[in-house]
Design a protein around this motif. Structure first.
Motif, PDB file in Angstrom:
ATOM      1  N   ILE A  49      29.643  31.830  23.112  1.00  0.00           N
ATOM      2  CA  ILE A  49      30.563  31.483  22.040  1.00  0.00           C
ATOM      3  C   ILE A  49      29.866  31.682  20.715  1.00  0.00           C
ATOM      4  CG2 ILE A  49      31.781  29.557  20.999  1.00  0.00           C
ATOM      5  CD1 ILE A  49      32.207  28.661  23.934  1.00  0.00           C
ATOM      6  N   THR A  50      30.485  32.411  19.829  1.00  0.00           N
ATOM      7  CA  THR A  50      29.810  32.714  18.580  1.00  0.00           C
ATOM      8  C   THR A  50      30.824  33.097  17.509  1.00  0.00           C
ATOM      9  OG1 THR A  50      28.141  34.094  17.542  1.00  0.00           O
ATOM     10  CG2 THR A  50      29.480  35.141  19.204  1.00  0.00           C
ATOM     11  N   HIS A  51      30.382  33.097  16.254  1.00  0.00           N
ATOM     12  CA  HIS A  51      31.239  33.652  15.205  1.00  0.00           C
ATOM     13  C   HIS A  51      30.599  34.903  14.625  1.00  0.00           C
ATOM     14  CE1 HIS A  51      28.598  30.729  13.026  1.00  0.00           C
ATOM     15  NE2 HIS A  51      28.334  31.860  12.425  1.00  0.00           N
ATOM     16  N   ASP A  52      29.531  35.327  15.269  1.00  0.00           N
ATOM     17  CA  ASP A  52      28.728  36.398  14.713  1.00  0.00           C
ATOM     18  C   ASP A  52      28.946  37.678  15.525  1.00  0.00           C
ATOM     19  OD1 ASP A  52      26.774  38.091  13.851  1.00  0.00           O
ATOM     20  OD2 ASP A  52      25.225  36.547  13.721  1.00  0.00           O
ATOM     21  N   LEU A  53      29.654  38.637  14.946  1.00  0.00           N
ATOM     22  CA  LEU A  53      29.959  39.859  15.693  1.00  0.00           C
ATOM     23  C   LEU A  53      28.711  40.693  15.953  1.00  0.00           C
ATOM     24  CD1 LEU A  53      33.361  40.833  14.115  1.00  0.00           C
ATOM     25  CD2 LEU A  53      32.939  40.439  16.519  1.00  0.00           C
ATOM     26  N   GLY A  54      27.695  40.515  15.115  1.00  0.00           N
ATOM     27  CA  GLY A  54      26.441  41.222  15.348  1.00  0.00           C
ATOM     28  C   GLY A  54      25.785  40.752  16.645  1.00  0.00           C
ATOM     29  N   VAL A  55      25.853  39.454  16.885  1.00  0.00           N
ATOM     30  CA  VAL A  55      25.298  38.886  18.107  1.00  0.00           C
ATOM     31  C   VAL A  55      26.094  39.375  19.319  1.00  0.00           C
ATOM     32  CG1 VAL A  55      24.985  36.730  19.359  1.00  0.00           C
ATOM     33  CG2 VAL A  55      24.343  36.873  16.962  1.00  0.00           C
ATOM     34  N   VAL A  56      27.401  39.434  19.156  1.00  0.00           N
ATOM     35  CA  VAL A  56      28.263  39.869  20.257  1.00  0.00           C
ATOM     36  C   VAL A  56      27.853  41.256  20.734  1.00  0.00           C
ATOM     37  CG1 VAL A  56      30.607  40.553  20.855  1.00  0.00           C
ATOM     38  CG2 VAL A  56      30.210  38.470  19.557  1.00  0.00           C
ATOM     39  N   ALA A  57      27.618  42.146  19.779  1.00  0.00           N
ATOM     40  CA  ALA A  57      27.278  43.518  20.135  1.00  0.00           C
ATOM     41  C   ALA A  57      26.020  43.564  20.983  1.00  0.00           C
ATOM     42  CB  ALA A  57      27.092  44.342  18.866  1.00  0.00           C
ATOM     43  N   GLU A  58      25.111  42.625  20.745  1.00  0.00           N
ATOM     44  CA  GLU A  58      23.855  42.656  21.478  1.00  0.00           C
ATOM     45  C   GLU A  58      23.959  42.104  22.881  1.00  0.00           C
ATOM     46  OE1 GLU A  58      20.076  41.532  19.779  1.00  0.00           O
ATOM     47  OE2 GLU A  58      21.014  41.706  17.811  1.00  0.00           O
ATOM     48  N   ILE A  59      24.890  41.187  23.104  1.00  0.00           N
ATOM     49  CA  ILE A  59      24.817  40.462  24.360  1.00  0.00           C
ATOM     50  C   ILE A  59      26.033  40.630  25.272  1.00  0.00           C
ATOM     51  CG2 ILE A  59      25.725  38.249  23.493  1.00  0.00           C
ATOM     52  CD1 ILE A  59      23.247  37.089  25.167  1.00  0.00           C
ATOM     53  N   ALA A  60      27.196  40.885  24.703  1.00  0.00           N
ATOM     54  CA  ALA A  60      28.404  40.743  25.516  1.00  0.00           C
ATOM     55  C   ALA A  60      28.773  42.005  26.286  1.00  0.00           C
ATOM     56  CB  ALA A  60      29.575  40.348  24.624  1.00  0.00           C
ATOM     57  N   ASP A  61      29.445  41.800  27.437  1.00  0.00           N
ATOM     58  CA  ASP A  61      30.100  42.901  28.127  1.00  0.00           C
ATOM     59  C   ASP A  61      31.543  43.008  27.653  1.00  0.00           C
ATOM     60  OD1 ASP A  61      27.857  43.426  29.713  1.00  0.00           O
ATOM     61  OD2 ASP A  61      28.397  41.779  31.050  1.00  0.00           O
ATOM     62  N   ARG A  62      32.189  41.846  27.646  1.00  0.00           N
ATOM     63  CA  ARG A  62      33.572  41.796  27.195  1.00  0.00           C
ATOM     64  C   ARG A  62      33.684  40.806  26.053  1.00  0.00           C
ATOM     65  NH1 ARG A  62      37.704  39.812  30.345  1.00  0.00           N
ATOM     66  NH2 ARG A  62      36.156  38.884  31.719  1.00  0.00           N
ATOM     67  N   VAL A  63      34.684  40.987  25.212  1.00  0.00           N
ATOM     68  CA  VAL A  63      34.862  40.112  24.059  1.00  0.00           C
ATOM     69  C   VAL A  63      36.285  39.573  24.045  1.00  0.00           C
ATOM     70  CG1 VAL A  63      34.629  39.903  21.567  1.00  0.00           C
ATOM     71  CG2 VAL A  63      33.347  41.641  22.775  1.00  0.00           C
ATOM     72  N   LEU A  64      36.392  38.302  23.708  1.00  0.00           N
ATOM     73  CA  LEU A  64      37.691  37.680  23.552  1.00  0.00           C
ATOM     74  C   LEU A  64      37.730  37.161  22.120  1.00  0.00           C
ATOM     75  CD1 LEU A  64      40.144  36.633  25.330  1.00  0.00           C
ATOM     76  CD2 LEU A  64      38.897  34.495  25.439  1.00  0.00           C
ATOM     77  N   VAL A  65      38.719  37.602  21.359  1.00  0.00           N
ATOM     78  CA  VAL A  65      38.803  37.162  19.967  1.00  0.00           C
ATOM     79  C   VAL A  65      39.834  36.046  19.876  1.00  0.00           C
ATOM     80  CG1 VAL A  65      39.172  37.886  17.582  1.00  0.00           C
ATOM     81  CG2 VAL A  65      38.282  39.510  19.245  1.00  0.00           C
ATOM     82  N   MET A  66      39.458  34.951  19.237  1.00  0.00           N
ATOM     83  CA  MET A  66      40.395  33.835  19.073  1.00  0.00           C
ATOM     84  C   MET A  66      40.715  33.637  17.609  1.00  0.00           C
ATOM     85  SD  MET A  66      39.251  30.883  21.736  1.00  0.00           S
ATOM     86  CE  MET A  66      40.627  29.784  21.428  1.00  0.00           C
ATOM     87  N   TYR A  67      41.945  33.208  17.370  1.00  0.00           N
ATOM     88  CA  TYR A  67      42.338  32.890  16.009  1.00  0.00           C
ATOM     89  C   TYR A  67      43.318  31.723  16.050  1.00  0.00           C
ATOM     90  CZ  TYR A  67      44.046  33.421  11.252  1.00  0.00           C
ATOM     91  OH  TYR A  67      44.385  33.187   9.946  1.00  0.00           O
ATOM     92  N   ALA A  68      43.026  30.683  15.309  1.00  0.00           N
ATOM     93  CA  ALA A  68      43.894  29.505  15.212  1.00  0.00           C
ATOM     94  C   ALA A  68      44.331  28.987  16.583  1.00  0.00           C
ATOM     95  CB  ALA A  68      45.114  29.813  14.354  1.00  0.00           C
ATOM     96  N   GLY A  69      43.384  28.892  17.503  1.00  0.00           N
ATOM     97  CA  GLY A  69      43.676  28.297  18.803  1.00  0.00           C
ATOM     98  C   GLY A  69      44.264  29.238  19.822  1.00  0.00           C
ATOM     99  N   ARG A  70      44.512  30.486  19.430  1.00  0.00           N
ATOM    100  CA  ARG A  70      45.106  31.423  20.371  1.00  0.00           C
ATOM    101  C   ARG A  70      44.160  32.592  20.604  1.00  0.00           C
ATOM    102  NH1 ARG A  70      50.995  32.022  17.470  1.00  0.00           N
ATOM    103  NH2 ARG A  70      51.623  29.854  17.718  1.00  0.00           N
ATOM    104  N   THR A  71      44.285  33.212  21.778  1.00  0.00           N
ATOM    105  CA  THR A  71      43.538  34.447  21.986  1.00  0.00           C
ATOM    106  C   THR A  71      44.376  35.583  21.427  1.00  0.00           C
ATOM    107  OG1 THR A  71      44.534  34.668  24.150  1.00  0.00           O
ATOM    108  CG2 THR A  71      42.384  33.666  24.066  1.00  0.00           C
ATOM    109  N   ILE A  72      43.726  36.481  20.717  1.00  0.00           N
ATOM    110  CA  ILE A  72      44.516  37.558  20.129  1.00  0.00           C
ATOM    111  C   ILE A  72      44.081  38.933  20.612  1.00  0.00           C
ATOM    112  CG2 ILE A  72      45.211  36.307  18.064  1.00  0.00           C
ATOM    113  CD1 ILE A  72      42.982  37.962  16.657  1.00  0.00           C
ATOM    114  N   GLU A  73      42.866  39.045  21.139  1.00  0.00           N
ATOM    115  CA  GLU A  73      42.471  40.365  21.612  1.00  0.00           C
ATOM    116  C   GLU A  73      41.344  40.226  22.619  1.00  0.00           C
ATOM    117  OE1 GLU A  73      41.982  43.217  18.561  1.00  0.00           O
ATOM    118  OE2 GLU A  73      41.615  44.857  19.946  1.00  0.00           O
ATOM    119  N   GLU A  74      41.374  41.089  23.629  1.00  0.00           N
ATOM    120  CA  GLU A  74      40.331  41.055  24.641  1.00  0.00           C
ATOM    121  C   GLU A  74      40.029  42.475  25.071  1.00  0.00           C
ATOM    122  OE1 GLU A  74      41.453  39.030  28.174  1.00  0.00           O
ATOM    123  OE2 GLU A  74      39.528  39.402  29.135  1.00  0.00           O
TER     124      GLU A  74
END
Lengths: 306, 350
Positions: free
Chosen positions: B233-258
């Protein structure tokens, strides 16, 4: 493009992180050089308490007379080299009685603080940890206890249980539960919201484990201070009750009781009241001074300096 | 949208969407979490669904207050109730419904099957217990091993998280360790019972960048060694690029993109994701040869909607540059736009 180089730099920088922090072992001699003598009230208080403890241990064996030996030919003798604190209405040596009384006083103080602290800690801990009904029930109970003077509660209990040294300890102990419960409760409420408890819960620690393993060590410092000051209060309460005839029964040499039995002769033999009174004062004062010093020392804001 | 995907990634997409090859470890469906009373409440998490497969790192990205942490805490069963209410949805772990487990059973899952590390390594260790004691405690409780064995294993774990002189560190207290080391200790503790999933709630936010890089490397390294799934769980997209396989973007309590991480960075569908990616400063893009500023950093207009307001339609509509009338009225659901890439947005249909 220079990723490998950057990686190397990061790796090098990583080594810096493993610096040596504060030395691991706490040295026992530091207690004196760095802690006690840096703080004058701690120094005075701890020396006085140390002397009192020594007296409580060896007092009875260095006392010149038996504390209960009657000697009708030496009644009401004023302080002299023979009887440095004088003698009472039955010719007993006040100095020996006060010396014996040190041990009795320490026994009462320690035991009643023990009772108060044990129950108060449990009540405060459960109330502070549980949030919800239990918290309300326990703390309202403490509030009820707080609506009476401590001495009154202790008197009621002694009246109910009957006057004896054991019952005095129980009564003074129970009367002080509220005090420890409130302090514990307050500290637990603060510690309760710290992440390390969540972290403990996450690795699977149950409620009891969280309370006894993780919370208690964190709430000990303020409780030590409160218990030290509470010791002085317990000694005072016990002496008060004995003075009123509700505590230790004659002929046991307890300071409050010596004071009480001398009060009829206050004009004729004031030393009967002065010396046990001074003993109570010295004991209470030294614990208060020591407790204050301890509070300064264990204050989280000051802790870093130690 | 018609962009050809890279070969390697395309292959993973196929594998990931094929349930027979990869086991789904954790499946969260339609999760609604409210705070307050039944009459008056705020919605912190609104219909969130996702799954994590074995050995996979899923990153949940979003700004503060979008429900990332609440989602992760609900998996651990740590939402305080009241005021928290888990209104709807299910959390399935290995076929067990975590929301309906008894306290005792949940305690067995915690630490043993699912472990978690926090944002603040400074305060998540008990200041008055030694590192070794805190590490071995969890193992003794879960694995039923003796103190001696737990100690031995704790030293091994400290070696695994690359702490030098582990024997010495075992006897030390948290204040004698640096921030990065404390986070290593936290990771070591979390992994000591060989959990199947490690939930990392912004584990690098409180650390400086070099230490952050070390911790991320370490997590990648450990994941490869132990085959643990990670929910990051992070707010840092730079970190995401380094570690994640898949990404789930949340906004205002909802998932908006995966989507898979490269797909998301190359081809964002939701305007919010697009805006986030454009708001990352990049060394190569904005400076011209003579170092004069060529293009200012793009920012997104507006702020996150208040949690107290009920949202009709798309939660991002008020800030969205493409918003049409439909966006303010109908709530978009998560739909597969490109194979393996889902988004909750009306735009692809126009």
């Amino acid at each position: 493009m220079n990723k490998r180089k950057i990686d190397n730099i990061i790796e090098d920088l990583g080594q810096i992180e493993f610096d040596e922090r504060a030395s691991a072992k706490f040295k026992f001699k530091d207690i004196f050089s760095k802690v006690i003598f840096k703080n004058p009230s701690m120094a005075i208080g701890s020396i006085m308490i140390f002397l009192l403890i020594i007296l409580a241990i060896i007092g009875p064996s260095i006392a010149p007379y038996d504390s209960q030996e009657l000697n009708m030919s030496e009644r009401f003798e004023s302080p002299s080299w023979n009887h440095i604190f004088g003698t009472d209405n039955m010719g007993r040596d006040i100095f020996s009685r006060v010396l014996h009384g040190t041990r009795v006083t320490f026994k009462i103080g320690l035991a009643s603080v023990g009772i108060g602290l044990a129950f108060g800690l449990l009540i405060g801990l459960f109330a502070g940890y549980s949030r919800g009904k239990l918290q309300n029930v326990l703390m309202r109970f403490i509030d009820i206890l707080y609506s009476f003077p401590a001495l009154l509660i202790a008197m009621a209990l002694v009246a109910f249980l009957g006057p004896s040294t054991r019952n005095l300890i129980i009564a003074v102990g129970i009367a002080s539960i509220r005090y420890y419960a409130r302090v514990t409760y307050g500290v637990v409420l603060v510690e309760r919201n710290k992440p390390y408890l969540d972290a403990a819960e996450i690795v699977g620690a149950g409620a009891l484990r969280q309370m006894f393993r993780h919370l208690i060590p964190n709430i000990v410092p303020p409780l030590i201070v409160v218990a030290t000051l509470g010791f002085a209060g317990a000694v005072l309460n016990a002496a008060g009750l004995s003075f009123l005839g509700l505590g230790v029964q004659p002929p046991t040499p307890e300071w409050g009781l010596i004071l009480s039995s001398g009060r009829n002769y206050i004009i004729r033999a004031p030393w009967l009241l002065i010396f046990p009174g001074l003993a109570i004062m010295v004991a209470v004062l030294s614990f208060n001074i020591f407790g204050d010093g301890l509070r300064d020392l264990l204050d989280p804001k000051q802790q870093r300096k130690v | 949208m018609g962009k050809p995907e890279k070969k390697g990634r395309a292959l993973t997409t196929v594998v990931a969407s094929n349930p027979t090859n990869i086991e789904t470890l954790l499946r969260v469906e339609n999760l609604d979490i409210l705070f307050g009373t039944a009459k008056q409440h705020v919605v912190a998490v609104d219909g969130v669904s996702f799954k994590i497969n074995t050995g996979e790192t899923l990153a949940i990205v979003g700004e503060s207050g979008c429900g990332k942490t609440v989602t992760s805490l609900s998996i651990m069963g740590l939402i305080p109730c009241p005021p928290g209410i888990i209104d709807n949805g299910s959390i399935q772990f290995n076929g067990k419904d975590l929301l309906h487990l008894k306290m005792e059973e949940m305690r067995k899952v915690r630490g043993n099957d699912i472990a978690m590390i926090f944002q603040e390594p400074m305060t998540s260790l008990n200041p008055v217990l030694t590192v070794g004691l805190q590490m071995s405690e969890a193992m003794m409780a879960h694995k039923g091993i003796s103190r001696k064995e737990a100690r031995k294993r704790a030293i091994e774990m400290l070696k695994l998280v690359q702490i030098p002189e582990p024997e010495k560190r075992m006897e030390q207290y948290p204040h004698q360790l640096s921030g990065g080391m404390r986070q290593r200790v936290m990771i070591g503790t979390a992994l000591s019972c060989e959990p199947k999933i490690l939930i990392a709630d912004e584990p690098t936010t409180a650390l400086d960048v070099t230490v952050q890089a070390q911790i991320l490397d370490l997590m990648n390294d450990i994941k490869a060694k132990l085959d643990t799934s990670i929910l990051f769980i992070t707010h840092d997209l730079g970190v995401v690029a380094e570690i994640a396989d898949r990404v789930l973007v949340m906004y205002a309590g909802r998932t908006i993109e995966e989507a898979l991480v490269t797909e998301l960075y190359e081809n964002p569908i939701h305007p919010y994701t697009e805006g986030l990616l454009r708001a990352i400063p990049r060394l190569d893009q904005y400076l011209s040869a003579d170092n004069s500023v060529k293009e200012a950093l793009k920012q997104m207009p507006g702020i996150v909607p208040s949690i107290y307001k009920k949202i009709e339609g798309c939660s991002f509509a008020p800030r969205c540059p493409y918003a049409r009338k439909q966006c303010g009225q109908e709530r978009p659901v998560m739909k597969e736009v490109v194979p393996g890439h889902r988004a909750a947005c009306w735009k692809p249909e126009w």
